[in-house]
Enzyme design. Structure first.
Site, PDB file in Angstrom:
ATOM      1  N   LYS A  93      38.920  26.677  35.762  1.00  0.00           N
ATOM      2  CA  LYS A  93      39.326  27.080  37.097  1.00  0.00           C
ATOM      3  C   LYS A  93      40.847  27.185  37.223  1.00  0.00           C
ATOM      4  O   LYS A  93      41.366  28.117  37.843  1.00  0.00           O
ATOM      5  CB  LYS A  93      38.786  26.079  38.122  1.00  0.00           C
ATOM      6  CG  LYS A  93      39.002  26.511  39.570  1.00  0.00           C
ATOM      7  CD  LYS A  93      38.403  25.497  40.532  1.00  0.00           C
ATOM      8  CE  LYS A  93      38.806  25.754  41.971  1.00  0.00           C
ATOM      9  NZ  LYS A  93      38.099  26.866  42.604  1.00  0.00           N
ATOM     10  N   PHE A 123      31.878  17.296  37.656  1.00  0.00           N
ATOM     11  CA  PHE A 123      30.766  17.963  38.334  1.00  0.00           C
ATOM     12  C   PHE A 123      30.597  19.382  37.784  1.00  0.00           C
ATOM     13  O   PHE A 123      31.555  20.130  37.681  1.00  0.00           O
ATOM     14  CB  PHE A 123      31.037  18.014  39.849  1.00  0.00           C
ATOM     15  CG  PHE A 123      29.980  18.760  40.602  1.00  0.00           C
ATOM     16  CD1 PHE A 123      28.675  18.278  40.663  1.00  0.00           C
ATOM     17  CD2 PHE A 123      30.273  19.965  41.234  1.00  0.00           C
ATOM     18  CE1 PHE A 123      27.694  18.983  41.344  1.00  0.00           C
ATOM     19  CE2 PHE A 123      29.287  20.665  41.918  1.00  0.00           C
ATOM     20  CZ  PHE A 123      27.999  20.167  41.974  1.00  0.00           C
ATOM     21  N   GLN A 124      29.385  19.733  37.436  1.00  0.00           N
ATOM     22  CA  GLN A 124      29.042  21.040  36.866  1.00  0.00           C
ATOM     23  C   GLN A 124      29.839  21.351  35.596  1.00  0.00           C
ATOM     24  O   GLN A 124      30.201  22.493  35.353  1.00  0.00           O
ATOM     25  CB  GLN A 124      29.189  22.158  37.906  1.00  0.00           C
ATOM     26  CG  GLN A 124      28.154  22.007  39.034  1.00  0.00           C
ATOM     27  CD  GLN A 124      28.014  23.250  39.892  1.00  0.00           C
ATOM     28  OE1 GLN A 124      28.964  23.997  40.087  1.00  0.00           O
ATOM     29  NE2 GLN A 124      26.818  23.473  40.420  1.00  0.00           N
ATOM     30  N   GLU A 169      20.771  33.256  36.793  1.00  0.00           N
ATOM     31  CA  GLU A 169      21.744  33.731  35.794  1.00  0.00           C
ATOM     32  C   GLU A 169      21.081  34.314  34.550  1.00  0.00           C
ATOM     33  O   GLU A 169      21.647  35.180  33.892  1.00  0.00           O
ATOM     34  CB  GLU A 169      22.700  32.595  35.398  1.00  0.00           C
ATOM     35  CG  GLU A 169      23.685  32.201  36.486  1.00  0.00           C
ATOM     36  CD  GLU A 169      23.147  31.133  37.422  1.00  0.00           C
ATOM     37  OE1 GLU A 169      21.922  30.842  37.381  1.00  0.00           O
ATOM     38  OE2 GLU A 169      23.935  30.576  38.201  1.00  0.00           O
ATOM     39  N   MET A 209      -1.208  37.272  24.087  1.00  0.00           N
ATOM     40  CA  MET A 209      -0.979  37.292  22.647  1.00  0.00           C
ATOM     41  C   MET A 209      -1.339  35.946  22.016  1.00  0.00           C
ATOM     42  O   MET A 209      -1.912  35.900  20.920  1.00  0.00           O
ATOM     43  CB  MET A 209       0.481  37.662  22.352  1.00  0.00           C
ATOM     44  CG  MET A 209       0.777  37.886  20.884  1.00  0.00           C
ATOM     45  SD  MET A 209      -0.266  39.167  20.158  1.00  0.00           S
ATOM     46  CE  MET A 209       0.774  40.616  20.334  1.00  0.00           C
TER      47      MET A 209
END
Lengths: 161, 561
Positions: free
Chosen positions: B161, B111-112, B49, B475
């Site tokens: 949802k 969940f999630q 993502e 760097m």
């Protein structure tokens, strides 16, 4: 030089809005001395009052950053005599027999109310500006202050006379 | 019309002109994906993502449109945070749609479940948790409006949802208005007249332009302004391309790795006209001596940028494009005939600075990273869209690829986010299918989002990746060399994959050069191929980026070699 400033803002009365305002202060390292929030006459709008200590440059940033928040509708600096400020406190003071009369006299002079009485305590309700609250606390200190709850100031701009 | 939430979402996305979404499905967004598949909107399935957000960022910068991402709740949402923070720092317009657990489960540690609105509050321009299907259309509309208007930025919309799954009445909304949000586009004309007055009297003026000029598409106005007034121009990293890199008035980039002449001219100028910048510490160095002799004008659409880091004599709140075109009109009213003569001394001084310490490196029998970028510039005739990772590769790209046009240099400027370049290149390639898109990368940062090679191959996006491989976190190693007595703590990256084989494993092409003589042929071959290509260059391991201003030092005090 860091000076105390009091600002009020009208904000959308929605979940998370206070968190945006407070998060801005903590995220940017600004300081909050006191904070008051409640609904206005319009149930969709709340008024937040914040007291902060900052120098002129930081204050300018705080105000700009607050105005940038999408949920802040209006912001006003209330510092100075153009606004009326009041703070409320509930003070629980030890009230031994030898002090009870004296405490009531002080309550009378300061036009406060006793809102709870026990054998060994009074809870005093006081409203006023910061100076009045400090004066009252100084007088009550010798009797022994058990607990205190202060609201922090709220403010309204005076209407034109 | 009664519509399902997911249908309403698609209706609004299409109304907003969305053609491409970068995303990754998951449990709570299955409904949305089910509807998405029924539309003409192209979906690019990324491999992580974070890649989706950087790709949408690259897409937004290359196309000038709002970039859109769609991810699931929980880990899908948290993986977007780095990308969102990068877009926020660089003011890139994005709408990030995250799925959320059903409203009745919010707060239950479902969940999630994660409070992504809480997590992203400080790194989005604004964000929403949609609490009912009836509010969905207005909320998404507002999100697009906020993302692209004023100072642009990412806006997150969290959709539970049940909100996408339930039905509600849907009517097409025309305009979005927010009572508390009203960006100032029109500058105050009195302030602009003061600017013109300063320009008239200034002897050593400099223009300092930034990403705001590119975002408001004001490059043409800026170029006209500078040429008319004969004021030399420098830009921030984000402003590269806002002014033609081949113009005689071009000073090069400003700041920590800016050119000698740009940094010196800031130290000496008596007027600094800054436009669409925010005076990042990488630009200013020690702030109390930054442009110490100058009156500073600051034009920006975001009032919080003004006087945040640097005191300003003339603040102008307004859109860069409108402000510059109004300035140009005001300047037309004054007599400019003696300008070239007045500027002679100043431009002469700048020319001398240019002569004393130009950008340079020493050739040897190892490949110099700067040489690779120079060759890339030559072979692409400066026409490629360049994305970068972060670190030395980014600075060499900024120094040695000269940008004549806006929207051709895409880099994570503010956040400095390694792993940005490859997904951003993918997004830019989706936006500009006919352009050559090259990611200039280091061996370390390319590995932060290397999985997106699969995205490029799967979607036939022929991005080219130039890896300047020095086996170091270059760097940081450079700082260790210069400021930590060469104690290279944990910056040597002993083991990297075989990038040629890795490219092949992904179904792309891998090429490698180990000697300076091979650089041109590898680049020429790689750039000519019609598929994604990784070109690896084994470069001089301890090459440094110069000039360099040590952090917190005045920008006129540069290490030159």
């Amino acid at each position: 030089m860091n000076e105390k400033h009091i600002m009020t803002m009208l904000v959308d009365n929605e979940p998370g809005v206070l968190s945006r305002v407070v998060g801005l202060f903590s995220g940017k390292g600004f300081n909050i001395e006191s904070l008051c929030v409640a609904e206005t006459m319009d149930s969709k709008v709340s008024r937040i009052t914040i007291v902060t200590k900052a120098n002129t440059e930081v204050l300018e940033q705080i105000e700009k950053q607050l105005r940038k928040l999408i949920n802040v509708i209006k912001l006003r600096d209330m510092t100075g005599p153009k606004a009326v400020k009041r703070e409320m406190a509930l003070i629980c003071v030890h009230a031994k027999p030898e002090h009870r009369a004296e405490i009531l006299r002080i309550v009378d002079i300061f036009r406060c109310n006793v809102v709870d009485v026990g054998l060994e305590h009074y809870i005093i309700e006081v409203t006023g500006d910061a100076a009045k609250l400090t004066a009252l606390l100084n007088l009550l200190k010798p009797m022994g202050i058990k607990k205190i709850a202060r609201t922090g100031p709220i403010a309204l701009y005076r209407e034109p006379k | 019309m009664i519509r399902k939430g997911s249908q309403i979402l698609m209706e609004v996305l299409q109304e907003e002109g969305v053609e491409t979404i970068f995303g990754y499905p998951g449990g709570v967004v299955i409904d949305i994906y089910d509807q998405l598949a029924k539309t003409d909107i192209r979906h690019i399935l990324v491999r992580h993502e974070q890649g989706a957000v950087h790709a949408a960022d690259g897409y937004a910068r290359a196309s000038g449109k709002v970039g859109v991402c769609l991810v699931t709740s929980g880990p899908g949402a948290t993986n977007t945070v780095t990308g969102i923070a990068s877009a926020y720092m660089d003011s890139i317009p994005l709408v990030v749609i995250t799925g959320q657990v059903p409203t009745h489960l919010i707060g239950n540690d479902a969940f999630q479940e994660v409070d992504i609105v809480g997590i992203t509050r400080p790194c989005t321009k604004h964000n929403y948790l949609v609490s009912s299907t009836a509010e969905l259309a207005r909320t998404v509309k507002e999100a697009f409006y906020l993302a692209r208007s004023g100072r642009p930025g990412p806006v997150l919309v969290d959709i539970p949802k049940d909100v996408s799954n339930s039905e509600a009445e849907y009517r097409q909304l025309k305009d979005v208005k927010l009572k508390s949000y009203n960006p100032t586009y029109q500058p105050n004309i009195k302030q602009l007249r003061k600017v013109v007055e300063l320009i008239r009297s200034a002897e050593r003026p400099v223009v300092f332009a930034g990403g705001g000029v590119i975002l408001s598409q004001a490059s043409q106005e800026l170029t006209e302004f500078a040429r008319k007034t004969q004021i030399p121009v420098t830009t921030s990293l984000m402003g590269l391309g806002a002014f033609p890199g081949s113009d005689p008035l071009w000073l090069g980039m400003l700041g920590m790795h800016g050119t000698y002449r740009a940094n010196m001219s800031i130290g000496a100028c008596d007027l600094l006209v800054s436009i669409g910048v925010r005076f990042d510490d990488r630009v200013t160095g020690k702030t109390d001596v930054f442009a110490a002799q100058a009156k500073i004008v600051h034009i920006d659409i975001d009032p919080t940028s003004i006087r945040k880091n640097i005191p300003v004599a003339i603040p102008v709140v307004g859109d860069c494009k409108i402000s510059l075109s109004q300035l140009n009109r005001l300047i037309d009213e004054i007599d400019l005939t003696d300008v070239p003569r007045k500027r002679q001394d100043w431009l002469g001084q700048i020319e001398r600075w240019k002569g004393t310490n130009p950008l340079a490196y020493k050739q040897c029998d190892l490949i110099k990273p700067q040489f690779v970028v120079e060759k890339l510039y030559e072979l692409t005739r400066g026409e490629a869209i360049i994305t970068t990772e972060v670190g030395q590769n980014q600075m060499w790209a900024a120094q040695y690829y000269h940008f004549d046009r806006p929207g051709h240099f895409i880099t994570s400027g503010g956040l400095g986010c390694m792993g940005f370049g490859l997904p951003a290149a993918i997004g830019a390639q989706v936006a500009c299918p006919d352009k050559l898109v090259v990611d200039i990368a280091g061996d370390a940062s390319i590995q932060m989002n290397i999985q997106e090679m699969a995205t490029a191959v799967e979607n036939c996006l022929p991005v080219k990746i130039v890896i300047l491989n020095n086996n170091y976190l270059g760097m940081v190693r450079q700082w260790q060399e210069l400021f930590y007595d060469k104690r290279y703590a944990c910056t040597y990256m002993n083991h990297s994959p075989n990038f040629v084989k890795l490219a092949e494993a992904y179904g792309a092409v891998g090429l490698k050069a180990t000697k300076p003589q091979e650089v041109e042929s590898v680049l020429a071959e790689g750039l000519s191929l019609p598929q994604p290509v990784i070109m690896e260059f084994e470069v001089d391991k301890e090459e440094n980026v110069y000039p360099m201003v040590p952090a917190g030092a005045p920008i006129t005090e540069m290490l030159l070699a």
